[in-house]
Design an enzyme around this catalytic site. Structure first.
Site, short mmCIF file in Angstrom:
data_model
loop_
_atom_site.label_atom_id
_atom_site.label_comp_id
_atom_site.label_asym_id
_atom_site.label_seq_id
_atom_site.Cartn_x
_atom_site.Cartn_y
_atom_site.Cartn_z
N TYR A 1 0.89 -1.15 0.00
CA TYR A 1 0.00 0.00 0.00
C TYR A 1 0.93 1.21 0.00
O TYR A 1 1.71 1.38 0.93
CB TYR A 1 -0.83 -0.07 1.27
CG TYR A 1 -1.85 1.01 1.46
CD1 TYR A 1 -2.92 1.13 0.59
CD2 TYR A 1 -1.75 1.88 2.53
CE1 TYR A 1 -3.87 2.11 0.79
CE2 TYR A 1 -2.71 2.86 2.74
CZ TYR A 1 -3.78 2.96 1.86
OH TYR A 1 -4.72 3.93 2.07
N ASP A 2 0.91 2.00 -1.06
CA ASP A 2 1.83 3.14 -1.18
C ASP A 2 1.18 4.41 -0.63
O ASP A 2 0.08 4.79 -1.07
CB ASP A 2 2.22 3.37 -2.64
CG ASP A 2 3.16 2.30 -3.19
OD1 ASP A 2 3.54 1.38 -2.44
OD2 ASP A 2 3.51 2.39 -4.39
N GLY B 1 4.06 -1.93 -4.59
CA GLY B 1 4.84 -3.14 -4.32
C GLY B 1 5.39 -3.66 -5.63
O GLY B 1 4.68 -3.73 -6.64
N LEU C 1 18.59 3.15 -17.63
CA LEU C 1 19.36 4.39 -17.40
C LEU C 1 18.47 5.62 -17.27
O LEU C 1 18.86 6.72 -17.65
CB LEU C 1 20.34 4.58 -18.58
CG LEU C 1 21.33 3.43 -18.84
CD1 LEU C 1 22.06 3.64 -20.17
CD2 LEU C 1 22.34 3.31 -17.71
N GLY C 2 17.27 5.44 -16.72
CA GLY C 2 16.38 6.59 -16.50
C GLY C 2 16.15 7.36 -17.80
O GLY C 2 15.77 6.79 -18.82
N ASP D 1 5.86 11.78 -11.70
CA ASP D 1 6.09 10.76 -10.66
C ASP D 1 6.73 9.53 -11.31
O ASP D 1 6.06 8.80 -12.04
CB ASP D 1 4.76 10.41 -9.99
CG ASP D 1 4.89 9.38 -8.88
OD1 ASP D 1 6.03 8.93 -8.61
OD2 ASP D 1 3.87 9.05 -8.28
N THR E 1 7.75 6.89 -9.82
CA THR E 1 7.54 5.65 -9.05
C THR E 1 6.93 4.57 -9.94
O THR E 1 5.92 4.80 -10.60
CB THR E 1 6.58 5.89 -7.85
OG1 THR E 1 6.95 7.09 -7.20
CG2 THR E 1 6.63 4.72 -6.89
N GLY F 1 10.39 1.58 -13.32
CA GLY F 1 11.20 0.37 -13.52
C GLY F 1 10.33 -0.88 -13.59
O GLY F 1 10.60 -1.79 -14.37
N ASP F 2 9.29 -0.91 -12.78
CA ASP F 2 8.38 -2.06 -12.79
C ASP F 2 7.60 -2.12 -14.11
O ASP F 2 7.34 -3.19 -14.66
CB ASP F 2 7.39 -1.97 -11.62
CG ASP F 2 8.10 -1.97 -10.28
OD1 ASP F 2 9.18 -2.58 -10.17
OD2 ASP F 2 7.56 -1.35 -9.34
O1 RIB Z 1 9.09 0.01 -7.52
C1 RIB Z 1 8.16 0.86 -6.95
C2 RIB Z 1 7.59 0.27 -5.68
O2 RIB Z 1 8.61 0.19 -4.73
C3 RIB Z 1 6.49 1.08 -5.03
O3 RIB Z 1 5.22 0.76 -5.52
C4 RIB Z 1 6.66 0.77 -3.56
O4 RIB Z 1 5.65 -0.07 -3.06
C5 RIB Z 1 8.03 0.12 -3.45
O5 RIB Z 1 7.92 -1.19 -3.16
NA NA Z 2 4.24 6.95 -12.00
#
Ligand code: RIB
Ligand code: NA
Length: 327
Positions: free
Chosen positions: A13-14, A40, A240-241, A273, A275, A278-279
């Site tokens: 949970y972010d 996650g 490499l972003g 953002d 975040t 990479g995923d």
């Molecule tokens: O890779 C991004 C994730 O890293 C976020 O969603 C956060 O939960 C951390 O685990």
């Molecule tokens: Na994002």
């Protein structure tokens, strides 16, 4: 041939606050935005795999992990299900253990983040959970990261390597306790430049080749030596972003054994953002390889998808659908 995908990893949970700058020790500053998001790395990567399939459900995507008996856990499972991820192997743990929580600070100017992760239920996954899941995953692409206990990541790689699975591994966050002899079972290693540098930090000749900077020339020079040092049998990608990525197909007899740099796609909206970028990238790579496409096409999909994800808030919630990509 099409393969199914089994992701083993974390669900979080972010809790995200945005501010004009990141506070110093002892300092309090006013945040400009607050949001909660599904996150996650395991969950984000499973979602990205599902959303970045070109041919929909021909490739099944399943997540193996644990949540707490709380609303965070219920919500994230419902969200994954709505987006085509099978959560039948996500176990709810009792005893008052919370679903994993990530506290994320986003710098409004750059969109960059700092993350603190509390594992909670992600620490409760067992060898049995993994063994059970892998017993029905023969021939799958198996995806792992480092937000579950490292001994279980190692167990999963050992177990998957005895089947005909294809292992995709993203050693994030980097864990110095990981048994590096296991890299030889990893079909596709995905690292950013910080992780690449950390993996070879204790090998002087290699450590000199790569620093934390997202420098394509460094990555081009370092990627082959790193692949050989780790005994990687196939693919390695260094992200490499804003500089895109460098990849190498290290398989014997591969026509293109030369490392390739591919620039990032220019986002068509402001970066707000990063975040989960990479995923998202990993999901693009994995979905495309599972659908039988080659690495250069997979990289193109992954870069297009992450260029969109960074223009949206949140991690899991920012991952685009394949149909949104500009390829
Ligand atoms: O890779 C991004 C994730 O890293 C976020 O969603 C956060 O939960 C951390 O685990
Ligand atoms: Na994002």
């Amino acid at each position: 041939a099409t393969k199914n995908i089994t992701v083993i990893g974390s669900l979080n949970y972010d809790v995200v606050t945005t501010s004009s700058r990141i506070p110093q020790a002892g300092e309090t500053i006013a945040a400009t935005n607050f949001e909660t998001h599904n996150g996650g790395k395991g969950s984000n990567q499973a979602l990205a795999c599902a959303k970045l399939r070109a041919n929909g459900t021909a490739t099944a995507v399943r997540l193996v992990g644990c949540v707490g008996a709380d609303t965070f856990g219920d919500n994230i499972k419902a969200f994954l299900t709505q987006n085509g991820v099978d959560v039948g192997s996500v176990r709810t743990v009792g005893g008052g253990v919370s679903t994993g929580v990530a506290t994320i600070l986003v710098d409004a100017a750059s969109g960059q983040n700092r993350i603190l992760v509390y594992p909670g239920a992600n620490g409760a996954i067992t060898e049995m959970d993994i063994t059970d899941a892998l017993s029905s995953s023969s021939g799958d692409v198996v995806v792992l990261q480092n937000e579950i206990p490292i001994k279980l990541v190692e167990h999963a790689i050992r177990a998957a390597s005895t089947t005909d699975s294809t292992i995709v591994y993203n050693p994030s966050p980097i864990n110095p306790d990981f048994d590096i002899t296991l890299y030889r079972h990893v079909s596709c290693l995905l690292v950013n430049s910080i992780e690449a540098a950390a993996i070879v930090a204790h090998e002087p000749e290699l450590a000199n080749l790569i620093t934390r900077d997202d420098d394509p020339d460094q990555a081009l020079a370092a990627i082959g030596p790193i692949a050989r040092y780790l005994g990687l049998p196939r693919h390695i990608i260094i992200t490499l972003g804003a500089q895109g990525c460098v990849y190498l197909d290290n398989s014997p007899g591969a026509t293109a054994n030369q490392p390739v740099h591919v620039s990032a796609k220019k986002p068509t909206n402001p970066i707000i953002d990063t975040t989960g970028a990479g995923d998202t990238f990993l999901g693009g790579i994995t979905a495309q390889l599972a659908e039988g496409n080659d690495l250069s096409h997979a990289v193109n999909v992954a870069l297009s998808a992450s260029a969109i994800a960074i223009t949206r808030n949140g991690a899991g919630d920012s991952i685009p659908d394949y149909s949104e990509l500009v390829l």
